[in-house]
Design a protein around this motif. Structure first.
Motif, PDB file in Angstrom:
ATOM      1  N   CYS A   1       0.827  -1.212   0.000  1.00 44.04           N
ATOM      2  CA  CYS A   1       0.000   0.000   0.000  1.00 44.04           C
ATOM      3  C   CYS A   1       0.858   1.257   0.000  1.00 44.04           C
ATOM      4  O   CYS A   1       0.544   2.233  -0.696  1.00 44.04           O
ATOM      5  CB  CYS A   1      -0.964  -0.006   1.181  1.00 44.04           C
ATOM      6  SG  CYS A   1      -0.199  -0.012   2.819  1.00 44.04           S
ATOM      7  N   THR A   2       1.949   1.241   0.745  1.00 47.92           N
ATOM      8  CA  THR A   2       2.814   2.411   0.860  1.00 47.92           C
ATOM      9  C   THR A   2       3.477   2.747  -0.481  1.00 47.92           C
ATOM     10  O   THR A   2       3.612   3.915  -0.843  1.00 47.92           O
ATOM     11  CB  THR A   2       3.875   2.181   1.938  1.00 47.92           C
ATOM     12  OG1 THR A   2       4.479   0.889   1.720  1.00 47.92           O
ATOM     13  CG2 THR A   2       3.265   2.219   3.336  1.00 47.92           C
ATOM     14  N   SER A   3       3.886   1.732  -1.218  1.00 49.43           N
ATOM     15  CA  SER A   3       4.504   1.935  -2.525  1.00 49.43           C
ATOM     16  C   SER A   3       3.505   2.560  -3.499  1.00 49.43           C
ATOM     17  O   SER A   3       3.834   3.511  -4.219  1.00 49.43           O
ATOM     18  CB  SER A   3       5.019   0.604  -3.075  1.00 49.43           C
ATOM     19  OG  SER A   3       5.501   0.743  -4.390  1.00 49.43           O
ATOM     20  N   PHE A   4       2.290   2.020  -3.523  1.00 48.08           N
ATOM     21  CA  PHE A   4       1.263   2.541  -4.417  1.00 48.08           C
ATOM     22  C   PHE A   4       0.958   4.009  -4.111  1.00 48.08           C
ATOM     23  O   PHE A   4       0.898   4.851  -5.000  1.00 48.08           O
ATOM     24  CB  PHE A   4      -0.015   1.702  -4.321  1.00 48.08           C
ATOM     25  CG  PHE A   4      -1.151   2.258  -5.134  1.00 48.08           C
ATOM     26  CD1 PHE A   4      -1.148   2.171  -6.513  1.00 48.08           C
ATOM     27  CD2 PHE A   4      -2.230   2.872  -4.519  1.00 48.08           C
ATOM     28  CE1 PHE A   4      -2.201   2.689  -7.273  1.00 48.08           C
ATOM     29  CE2 PHE A   4      -3.283   3.386  -5.257  1.00 48.08           C
ATOM     30  CZ  PHE A   4      -3.267   3.291  -6.644  1.00 48.08           C
ATOM     31  N   VAL A   5       0.787   4.336  -2.838  1.00 45.44           N
ATOM     32  CA  VAL A   5       0.459   5.714  -2.464  1.00 45.44           C
ATOM     33  C   VAL A   5       1.651   6.638  -2.740  1.00 45.44           C
ATOM     34  O   VAL A   5       1.461   7.756  -3.228  1.00 45.44           O
ATOM     35  CB  VAL A   5      -0.040   5.793  -1.009  1.00 45.44           C
ATOM     36  CG1 VAL A   5      -0.191   7.242  -0.564  1.00 45.44           C
ATOM     37  CG2 VAL A   5      -1.365   5.053  -0.870  1.00 45.44           C
ATOM     38  N   ALA A   6       2.874   6.179  -2.484  1.00 48.68           N
ATOM     39  CA  ALA A   6       4.055   6.991  -2.808  1.00 48.68           C
ATOM     40  C   ALA A   6       4.092   7.288  -4.309  1.00 48.68           C
ATOM     41  O   ALA A   6       4.387   8.415  -4.723  1.00 48.68           O
ATOM     42  CB  ALA A   6       5.326   6.282  -2.368  1.00 48.68           C
ATOM     43  N   TRP A   7       3.760   6.284  -5.144  1.00 43.97           N
ATOM     44  CA  TRP A   7       3.681   6.484  -6.592  1.00 43.97           C
ATOM     45  C   TRP A   7       2.669   7.571  -6.924  1.00 43.97           C
ATOM     46  O   TRP A   7       2.933   8.463  -7.715  1.00 43.97           O
ATOM     47  CB  TRP A   7       3.328   5.161  -7.260  1.00 43.97           C
ATOM     48  CG  TRP A   7       2.631   5.283  -8.585  1.00 43.97           C
ATOM     49  CD1 TRP A   7       1.330   4.999  -8.852  1.00 43.97           C
ATOM     50  CD2 TRP A   7       3.179   5.742  -9.828  1.00 43.97           C
ATOM     51  NE1 TRP A   7       1.050   5.246 -10.181  1.00 43.97           N
ATOM     52  CE2 TRP A   7       2.164   5.706 -10.795  1.00 43.97           C
ATOM     53  CE3 TRP A   7       4.447   6.192 -10.205  1.00 43.97           C
ATOM     54  CZ2 TRP A   7       2.355   6.093 -12.116  1.00 43.97           C
ATOM     55  CZ3 TRP A   7       4.628   6.579 -11.528  1.00 43.97           C
ATOM     56  CH2 TRP A   7       3.598   6.527 -12.465  1.00 43.97           C
TER      57      TRP A   7
ATOM     58  N   TRP B   1       2.589   6.481   9.212  1.00 44.35           N
ATOM     59  CA  TRP B   1       2.482   7.671   8.361  1.00 44.35           C
ATOM     60  C   TRP B   1       1.866   8.846   9.113  1.00 44.35           C
ATOM     61  O   TRP B   1       2.216   9.991   8.865  1.00 44.35           O
ATOM     62  CB  TRP B   1       1.672   7.359   7.104  1.00 44.35           C
ATOM     63  CG  TRP B   1       2.459   6.682   6.025  1.00 44.35           C
ATOM     64  CD1 TRP B   1       3.355   5.657   6.180  1.00 44.35           C
ATOM     65  CD2 TRP B   1       2.421   6.969   4.634  1.00 44.35           C
ATOM     66  NE1 TRP B   1       3.863   5.290   4.954  1.00 44.35           N
ATOM     67  CE2 TRP B   1       3.305   6.075   3.991  1.00 44.35           C
ATOM     68  CE3 TRP B   1       1.708   7.873   3.868  1.00 44.35           C
ATOM     69  CZ2 TRP B   1       3.506   6.078   2.612  1.00 44.35           C
ATOM     70  CZ3 TRP B   1       1.898   7.877   2.494  1.00 44.35           C
ATOM     71  CH2 TRP B   1       2.799   6.990   1.874  1.00 44.35           C
ATOM     72  N   ASP B   2       0.955   8.597  10.036  1.00 43.78           N
ATOM     73  CA  ASP B   2       0.358   9.706  10.782  1.00 43.78           C
ATOM     74  C   ASP B   2       1.400  10.396  11.663  1.00 43.78           C
ATOM     75  O   ASP B   2       1.467  11.620  11.707  1.00 43.78           O
ATOM     76  CB  ASP B   2      -0.885   9.277  11.571  1.00 43.78           C
ATOM     77  CG  ASP B   2      -0.666   8.086  12.493  1.00 43.78           C
ATOM     78  OD1 ASP B   2       0.298   7.311  12.322  1.00 43.78           O
ATOM     79  OD2 ASP B   2      -1.501   7.911  13.405  1.00 43.78           O
ATOM     80  N   GLU B   3       2.260   9.604  12.326  1.00 43.56           N
ATOM     81  CA  GLU B   3       3.309  10.198  13.155  1.00 43.56           C
ATOM     82  C   GLU B   3       4.307  10.976  12.301  1.00 43.56           C
ATOM     83  O   GLU B   3       4.745  12.064  12.666  1.00 43.56           O
ATOM     84  CB  GLU B   3       4.059   9.128  13.965  1.00 43.56           C
ATOM     85  CG  GLU B   3       3.290   8.601  15.147  1.00 43.56           C
ATOM     86  CD  GLU B   3       2.470   7.363  14.829  1.00 43.56           C
ATOM     87  OE1 GLU B   3       2.451   6.915  13.654  1.00 43.56           O
ATOM     88  OE2 GLU B   3       1.826   6.842  15.748  1.00 43.56           O
TER      89      GLU B   3
ATOM     90  N   SER C   1      -1.789  -5.166  11.759  1.00 42.31           N
ATOM     91  CA  SER C   1      -0.394  -5.274  12.202  1.00 42.31           C
ATOM     92  C   SER C   1       0.484  -4.134  11.710  1.00 42.31           C
ATOM     93  O   SER C   1       1.391  -3.695  12.411  1.00 42.31           O
ATOM     94  CB  SER C   1       0.207  -6.598  11.721  1.00 42.31           C
ATOM     95  OG  SER C   1      -0.513  -7.675  12.249  1.00 42.31           O
ATOM     96  N   TYR C   2       0.256  -3.678  10.487  1.00 45.79           N
ATOM     97  CA  TYR C   2       1.124  -2.670   9.885  1.00 45.79           C
ATOM     98  C   TYR C   2       0.389  -1.397   9.496  1.00 45.79           C
ATOM     99  O   TYR C   2       0.979  -0.509   8.893  1.00 45.79           O
ATOM    100  CB  TYR C   2       1.799  -3.246   8.630  1.00 45.79           C
ATOM    101  CG  TYR C   2       2.603  -4.480   8.930  1.00 45.79           C
ATOM    102  CD1 TYR C   2       3.840  -4.389   9.565  1.00 45.79           C
ATOM    103  CD2 TYR C   2       2.123  -5.744   8.594  1.00 45.79           C
ATOM    104  CE1 TYR C   2       4.582  -5.519   9.851  1.00 45.79           C
ATOM    105  CE2 TYR C   2       2.864  -6.878   8.882  1.00 45.79           C
ATOM    106  CZ  TYR C   2       4.089  -6.760   9.508  1.00 45.79           C
ATOM    107  OH  TYR C   2       4.818  -7.882   9.797  1.00 45.79           O
TER     108      TYR C   2
END
Length: 136
Positions: free
Chosen positions: A33-39, A64-66, A91-92
């Protein structure tokens, strides 16, 4: 004036579909998910975002919120198309791209949620996420 691609079409335009081994250009594991959103932040917001945006490690979805708070990026309960949906659940945690807001619902695009390492969309209550406003 907003960038012409915000939020952009609802489609799987991720550059690594089915190529899920290794690290992407933004220092995330491919097809997560993080890779997709970074893209999406890079391609649609025109922001040079990676796992170390403005200094700290953004890490998994649940941090990501912190990271947003540490870097002065606005985080709140108000979604707008082109912002990041974030939750600490699981978990993540998880992040997704806000594609549409309608009443009390938000439509998100995401990777690795409905289907492992694959693209999907969902429409859920706005209260399901926090919203990180990197540009919008």
């Amino acid at each position: 004036m907003q960038h012409a691609n915000i939020p952009g079409p609802i489609k799987d335009d991720y550059p690594y579909p089915g190529q899920c081994d290794g690290i992407d250009s933004w220092h995330y594991y491919k097809c997560q998910c993080t890779s997709f959103v970074a893209w999406r932040i890079n391609s649609r917001l025109g922001v040079k975002f990676d796992n170390y945006y403005k200094g700290p490690n953004w890490g998994n979805g649940n941090t990501w919120d912190e990271a947003a708070r540490k870097t002065g990026v606005t985080i709140n309960g108000t979604p707008v198309p082109g912002c990041v949906a974030q939750t600490n659940a699981g978990s993540y945690g998880h992040v997704a791209w806000v594609a549409k807001v309608s009443g009390d619902s938000v439509t998100v695009e995401e990777y690795n949620y409905v289907h492992a390492k694959k693209y999907s969309t969902r429409t859920v209550p706005k209260s399901s996420f926090n919203y990180i406003h990197i540009k919008v």
